[in-house]
Design an enzyme around this catalytic site. Sequence first.
Site, short mmCIF file in Angstrom:
data_model
loop_
_atom_site.label_atom_id
_atom_site.label_comp_id
_atom_site.label_asym_id
_atom_site.label_seq_id
_atom_site.Cartn_x
_atom_site.Cartn_y
_atom_site.Cartn_z
N TYR A 135 -14.46 -12.82 -0.09
CA TYR A 135 -15.18 -11.57 -0.37
C TYR A 135 -16.47 -11.84 -1.14
O TYR A 135 -17.50 -11.22 -0.91
CB TYR A 135 -14.31 -10.60 -1.17
CG TYR A 135 -13.37 -9.78 -0.31
CD1 TYR A 135 -13.87 -8.81 0.56
CD2 TYR A 135 -12.00 -9.96 -0.36
CE1 TYR A 135 -13.01 -8.05 1.36
CE2 TYR A 135 -11.15 -9.21 0.43
CZ TYR A 135 -11.66 -8.26 1.29
OH TYR A 135 -10.82 -7.52 2.08
N ASP A 194 -7.11 -2.85 -7.40
CA ASP A 194 -7.65 -3.44 -6.18
C ASP A 194 -7.92 -4.92 -6.39
O ASP A 194 -8.21 -5.37 -7.50
CB ASP A 194 -8.91 -2.73 -5.70
CG ASP A 194 -9.22 -3.12 -4.26
OD1 ASP A 194 -8.61 -2.53 -3.35
OD2 ASP A 194 -10.00 -4.07 -4.05
N ARG A 203 -7.86 11.59 -5.14
CA ARG A 203 -9.11 11.00 -4.65
C ARG A 203 -10.22 12.04 -4.45
O ARG A 203 -11.40 11.68 -4.42
CB ARG A 203 -8.85 10.25 -3.33
CG ARG A 203 -8.35 8.85 -3.51
CD ARG A 203 -9.44 7.87 -3.99
NE ARG A 203 -10.20 7.32 -2.88
CZ ARG A 203 -11.49 7.52 -2.69
NH1 ARG A 203 -12.17 8.28 -3.53
NH2 ARG A 203 -12.09 6.99 -1.66
N ARG A 252 -3.97 6.49 1.12
CA ARG A 252 -4.48 7.72 1.74
C ARG A 252 -3.50 8.45 2.65
O ARG A 252 -3.70 9.60 2.99
CB ARG A 252 -5.77 7.41 2.52
CG ARG A 252 -6.98 7.31 1.61
CD ARG A 252 -8.17 6.80 2.36
NE ARG A 252 -7.88 5.49 2.94
CZ ARG A 252 -8.77 4.70 3.50
NH1 ARG A 252 -10.03 5.09 3.61
NH2 ARG A 252 -8.42 3.54 3.98
N ARG A 308 0.82 -1.23 0.00
CA ARG A 308 0.00 0.00 0.00
C ARG A 308 0.84 1.26 0.00
O ARG A 308 0.55 2.20 0.74
CB ARG A 308 -0.90 0.07 1.24
CG ARG A 308 -2.14 -0.74 1.18
CD ARG A 308 -3.34 0.02 0.64
NE ARG A 308 -4.34 -0.99 0.33
CZ ARG A 308 -5.34 -1.30 1.12
NH1 ARG A 308 -5.56 -0.61 2.20
NH2 ARG A 308 -6.15 -2.27 0.79
O1 CP3 Z 1 0.08 0.81 -3.40
C1 CP3 Z 1 -0.51 -0.30 -3.40
O2 CP3 Z 1 -0.34 -1.14 -2.50
C2 CP3 Z 1 -1.40 -0.65 -4.57
C3 CP3 Z 1 -2.77 -0.52 -4.36
C4 CP3 Z 1 -3.67 -1.55 -3.70
C5 CP3 Z 1 -4.99 -1.23 -3.31
N1 CP3 Z 1 -5.59 -2.37 -2.89
C6 CP3 Z 1 -5.61 0.11 -3.43
C7 CP3 Z 1 -6.58 0.47 -2.39
C8 CP3 Z 1 -3.48 -2.92 -3.44
C9 CP3 Z 1 -2.23 -3.77 -3.63
C10 CP3 Z 1 -4.71 -3.41 -2.94
C11 CP3 Z 1 -4.95 -4.83 -2.60
C12 CP3 Z 1 -6.06 -5.14 -1.70
N2 CP3 Z 1 -7.33 -4.69 -1.75
C13 CP3 Z 1 -5.99 -6.09 -0.67
C14 CP3 Z 1 -4.80 -6.93 -0.34
C15 CP3 Z 1 -3.83 -6.21 0.46
C16 CP3 Z 1 -4.09 -6.30 1.91
O3 CP3 Z 1 -4.33 -5.25 2.51
O4 CP3 Z 1 -4.04 -7.41 2.45
C17 CP3 Z 1 -7.26 -6.15 -0.06
C18 CP3 Z 1 -7.64 -7.00 1.12
C19 CP3 Z 1 -8.09 -5.27 -0.77
C20 CP3 Z 1 -9.53 -5.00 -0.54
C21 CP3 Z 1 -9.72 -3.64 -0.05
N3 CP3 Z 1 -9.56 -2.51 -0.81
C22 CP3 Z 1 -10.12 -3.23 1.24
C23 CP3 Z 1 -10.37 -4.17 2.40
C24 CP3 Z 1 -10.21 -1.84 1.22
C25 CP3 Z 1 -10.74 -0.93 2.30
C26 CP3 Z 1 -9.77 -0.71 3.37
C27 CP3 Z 1 -9.55 0.75 3.60
O5 CP3 Z 1 -8.41 1.11 3.87
O6 CP3 Z 1 -10.52 1.52 3.49
C28 CP3 Z 1 -9.79 -1.39 -0.06
C29 CP3 Z 1 -9.68 0.01 -0.51
C30 CP3 Z 1 -8.38 0.44 -1.08
N4 CP3 Z 1 -7.72 -0.22 -2.07
C31 CP3 Z 1 -7.65 1.62 -0.75
C32 CP3 Z 1 -6.52 1.64 -1.58
C33 CP3 Z 1 -5.46 2.71 -1.64
C34 CP3 Z 1 -8.00 2.67 0.30
C35 CP3 Z 1 -9.28 3.32 0.07
C36 CP3 Z 1 -9.47 4.53 -0.81
O7 CP3 Z 1 -8.60 5.12 -1.44
O8 CP3 Z 1 -10.64 4.91 -0.82
#
Ligand code: CP3
Length: 369
Positions: free
Chosen positions: A161, A85, A49, A40, A36
């Site tokens: 999921y 994602d 965003r 944010r 990540r």
């Molecule tokens: O820089 C990076 O790592 C690349 C971007 C990336 C995102 N999601 C963008 C994202 C990656 C590699 C993911 C993978 C992802 N998505 C995972 C596996 C990684 C892990 O954490 O184990 C999972 C479980 C998801 C599903 C997911 N996406 C969740 C549970 C959430 C919400 C959590 C939160 O922080 O709100 C997301 C949203 C998400 N995906 C965000 C980002 C940057 C944050 C929310 C946003 O910008 O609105």
Amino acid sequence: MGEGELPLELPLTGGSRFVRACLRRAVDRPPVWFLRQAGRYMAEYREVRKHHSLVEICKRPELAAEVTITAAEKLEVDAAIIFADLLLPLEPMGLDFEFVAGDGPVVHHPLRTVEDIDRLRTDRAGALEYVAAAIEKVAGHFGDRMGMIGFCGAPYTLASYMIEGGGSRNYIFTKQMMYGETSAWQRLLDKLVVVLTAYCRQQVDAGADVIQIFDSWAGSLGVADYREYVLPVTKRLVRAVQEMGVPVIYFGVDTASLLPAMRETGADVIGLDWRVELDAAWRGLDYACAVQGNLDPITLFAPEPVLEARVKGILAAADGRAGHIFNLGHGIVPGTPVENVQAVVRMVKAMGPQFAARRAQAGTEAAHG
Ligand code: CP3
């Protein structure tokens, strides 16, 4: 010559350092990047965003590429992970989802019956080409300066999921399906492997050097269930991606007891969460694969001397062995000070070479002694 081969042709680029480490070849210091790293916590991401939803950024290659590049350049890491994602493949399979502020992902009609699973489509992975298009832009921008990481969710984590409809504490519906409708469960995972294989192929063709498979919630399974219901199909996905000619990183959270079984997938690199001691975990894997990790992401909130001690502790645990990729044990959380993330990169670059050089020296002495 295998592990620890010398002499090393220097200087290494970020891309060559990262890929060499995945393959357990000698490097001048461990490569470093962060789970990540675009998110944010970073003002530039929050700015993008303001104008675009998460899914919109993912689906517009110029935006996804910009976010990916900005984070990697700002942190001066060795690898960039494409901004995307885990859940994107659900949509072409026939499941709509959205990200609800504060609640994380919500799948609107989660899979609850055998018929739901049989309705899922596997012939529309082409709809995900926007991710490959973004990779092409990032890889074109960086060339060999940065490793290019593509990724997808692992079958189990994606299935959870799809069945739960979002995040879960106890995975009751998922495990009910797994135990009670085992052949439908297998069909679901098989369908996921079809789609994920095609999706990874697009990413590799577009320039991904390495694919990371996120099995974020594998830690919800006991070892016996992991082996019976998840390992065989995951192994197939890992092998299919490796046959495309790239190394695979396989990562999960809360996996201490699962690590030897995860290693049986044949993944080149196992991602470690921060709850395990890196040296003990790697020894437990017989050093038969590379490892990635495993700083607690919350140490990024600690005062610099504590942070530095933790970074040094991880480098010492890896002891300069070929095949360590420095990373966190899970993703950077919102609110993390960017300068502390940058400080970790500086520390790995400053301290890493000493550990690598000591081991190379010891290897030379052993060869001559
Ligand atoms: O820089 C990076 O790592 C690349 C971007 C990336 C995102 N999601 C963008 C994202 C990656 C590699 C993911 C993978 C992802 N998505 C995972 C596996 C990684 C892990 O954490 O184990 C999972 C479980 C998801 C599903 C997911 N996406 C969740 C549970 C959430 C919400 C959590 C939160 O922080 O709100 C997301 C949203 C998400 N995906 C965000 C980002 C940057 C944050 C929310 C946003 O910008 O609105």
